[in-house]
Design a protein around this motif. Structure first.
Motif, PDB file in Angstrom:
ATOM      1  N   SER A 119     -15.432 -35.938 107.627  1.00 46.31           N
ATOM      2  CA  SER A 119     -15.021 -37.202 108.237  1.00 46.31           C
ATOM      3  C   SER A 119     -13.968 -37.938 107.419  1.00 46.31           C
ATOM      4  O   SER A 119     -13.436 -38.951 107.882  1.00 46.31           O
ATOM      5  CB  SER A 119     -16.245 -38.104 108.428  1.00 46.31           C
ATOM      6  N   ALA A 356     -22.456 -36.503 104.976  1.00 48.29           N
ATOM      7  CA  ALA A 356     -22.521 -35.587 106.115  1.00 48.29           C
ATOM      8  C   ALA A 356     -22.582 -34.134 105.649  1.00 48.29           C
ATOM      9  O   ALA A 356     -23.265 -33.300 106.260  1.00 48.29           O
ATOM     10  CB  ALA A 356     -21.315 -35.802 107.027  1.00 48.29           C
ATOM     11  N   ASP A 359     -26.118 -33.468 104.560  1.00 46.98           N
ATOM     12  CA  ASP A 359     -26.963 -33.291 105.744  1.00 46.98           C
ATOM     13  C   ASP A 359     -26.810 -31.890 106.330  1.00 46.98           C
ATOM     14  O   ASP A 359     -27.795 -31.251 106.720  1.00 46.98           O
ATOM     15  CB  ASP A 359     -26.599 -34.321 106.818  1.00 46.98           C
TER      16      ASP A 359
END
Length: 504
Positions: A119, A356, A359
């Motif tokens: 991101s 992220a 994760d």
């Protein structure tokens, strides 16, 4: 997401895994207390994350097929146009696929991470774009960057652009191959055991591993913070210096950095080597698998530097071999803790984390059988070191590392540069798909005898081509004191200007 409370059974299991013995009523007591702590977790989850803003538009791009992959060197094609002016304006660049490019897939060479899309841009990506570069895409790398060969990347091995079927080197395999093939002007790679310098040597290009911490690692998937380096891969020394000027210097987000600013490395390119003191490291020529033809090409390069005015002296550096030995507990236990058990994140340090990625990467546990043989081996060594010895050898190696570092600091009081072969071999034939584990691991690790030492010491080290053996490039390695990159560029440019290495 909602931060779920553990059940009492889960909490009892956690206590057991931590070698605690709790009575049932004690489990209930702790269960009642833990909720207050997890309320803080929930509050943090409800807050927006802190990530850099996206500054340059880009399209998602596509995954190339067939000839467009350039021997599997391209993982993903996606153009990102940088600023209209700057040091890198008009230059094209490939980004190693363990480096975040926002909106563009990143799998770090492993099918277990396929589908992850960062991101935010890594600092080094933003800096190249600010300097006017045009990113053309992501270069294939070896699975989680743990191979010096180019046969461990998913979904397919990267071929040497000079000879198909032969290794391009790893783990920055695609980065070096794309530069050597002329697909891009420049590339970014990373180096924890030689992963910039190995493919540079195999492919006949210039690769610099800068001083540890000089280039920010923010937005890059780590292996182990104390050996993580990011550096430039280019066809010429001048381009290499230019790219390092752009990406070096503190970003305020990476705890590896110690405030060292970038320098005008290009200013050193025309100084020549007259008066430089170069030590020819005997241990660097004495590796068990040293090819005599490789050693002679590098010695001939040393004689060229001597003719150009440098003072070249044979030198014994016993700590060279020791530094390579230290890599084993540091690298194996460190990568297990940070890259795998830590899911690519870091504890006990300040810096921007990719939540992220953490994760997504944690699911490797469900696909561990798909990990490469070299990664599995290092993970098992690291886990055994942790279980059997409690991490004492990782700690002791870090202590000895300090002594070795001091010995190099004293050495560079007498010498400006050290010189040796980058690798003991030229590019080897890649193992077959059905090769044994032993052969796969051998082709992954056989070449790191000289390179890994300088990931441990953190000294800057460059590979540049100095000839060929049977048509395959040979690399010589120049090493300097911390933040001595300018001296390396000074000598490398003088050598590059004096010879046609492909004719040697």
């Amino acid at each position: 997401m909602t931060v779920r409370m553990p059940s009492t059974a889960e909490l009892a299991d956690i206590a057991t895994s931590l070698h605690m013995t709790l009575l049932p009523d004690q489990v209930q007591d702790y269960h009642a207390l833990i909720g207050g702590f997890l309320a803080d977790y929930q509050m943090i989850d409800d807050l927006p994350d802190e990530v850099p803003q996206l500054r340059y538009p880009r399209a998602p791009g596509h995954r190339p097929e067939g000839e467009e992959t350039c021997g599997n060197a391209w993982y993903w094609k996606a153009m990102v146009q940088g600023a209209p002016t700057g040091k890198l304006h008009g230059r094209t660049i490939a980004i190693k696929d363990n480096i975040n490019v926002a909106g563009v897939p990143m799998m770090n060479g492993s099918a277990t991470l396929e589908g992850f899309v960062p991101s935010f841009d890594a600092t080094v990506v933003t800096r190249t774009l600010d300097a006017g570069a045009t990113i053309l895409g992501k270069a294939t790398c070896e699975q989680f960057c743990l191979s010096g060969g180019s046969h461990t990347s998913d979904p397919a091995p990267v071929h040497n652009p000079r000879r198909s079927g032969y290794s391009a080197g790893g783990s920055s395999s695609g980065s070096a191959a794309l530069v050597a093939a002329g697909e891009v002007d420049m590339a970014l790679g990373t180096d924890q055991g030689g992963s910039v310098r190995i493919p540079a040597s195999f492919c006949g290009v210039v690769g610099m591993k800068p001083t540890h911490g000089l280039v920010p690692y923010t937005g890059l998937m780590p292996i182990e913070a104390t050996v993580d380096h990011c550096g430039p891969i280019t066809r010429t020394v001048r381009d290499n210096a230019l790219l390092l000027e752009v990406i070096a210097g503190p970003d305020g987000m990476d705890a590896r950095q110690r405030g060292a600013p970038a320098e005008d490395y290009s200013a050193a390119l025309d100084r020549g080597v007259r008066g430089l003191r170069i030590g020819l490291v005997e241990e660097g020529f004495a590796l068990p698998n040293m090819m005599p033809q490789v050693a002679e090409k590098v010695r001939a390069a040393a004689r060229t530097l001597e003719r150009l005015g440098a003072a070249v002296t044979p030198l014994s550096v016993p700590d060279h071999s020791l530094a390579t030995t230290l890599w084993t507990p540091i690298g194996c236990e460190g990568l297990l803790a940070q890259m795998m058990l830590g899911n690519g994140g870091g504890h006990n340090s300040i810096g921007l984390q990719d939540v992220a990625l953490i994760d997504r990467h944690r699911s490797w546990r469900d696909q561990a059988d798909a990990l490469s043989a070299s990664l599995k081996l290092c993970m098992m060594v690291g886990e055994y070191g942790r279980r059997a010895f409690g991490g004492r050898y990782h700690a002791k190696a870090q202590n000895i590392r300090l002594r070795v570092k001091r010995s190099y600091e004293r050495l560079f009081d007498a010498y400006d540069l050290l010189l040796m072969p980058t690798l003991p071999i030229v590019a080897s034939k890649m193992p077959a798909a059905d090769a044994s584990v032993a052969e796969i691991v051998a082709r992954a690790l056989e070449m790191i005898g000289n390179t890994a030492a300088y990931d441990v010491t953190g000294n800057p080290a460059m590979s540049l081509p100095c000839g060929t053996v049977d048509g395959l490039p040979v690399g010589l390695m120049l090493v300097a004191r911390d933040h001595g990159e300018s001296i390396i560029y000074q000598a490398a440019a003088a050598y590059e200007q004096a010879v046609d290495w492909e004719a040697l």
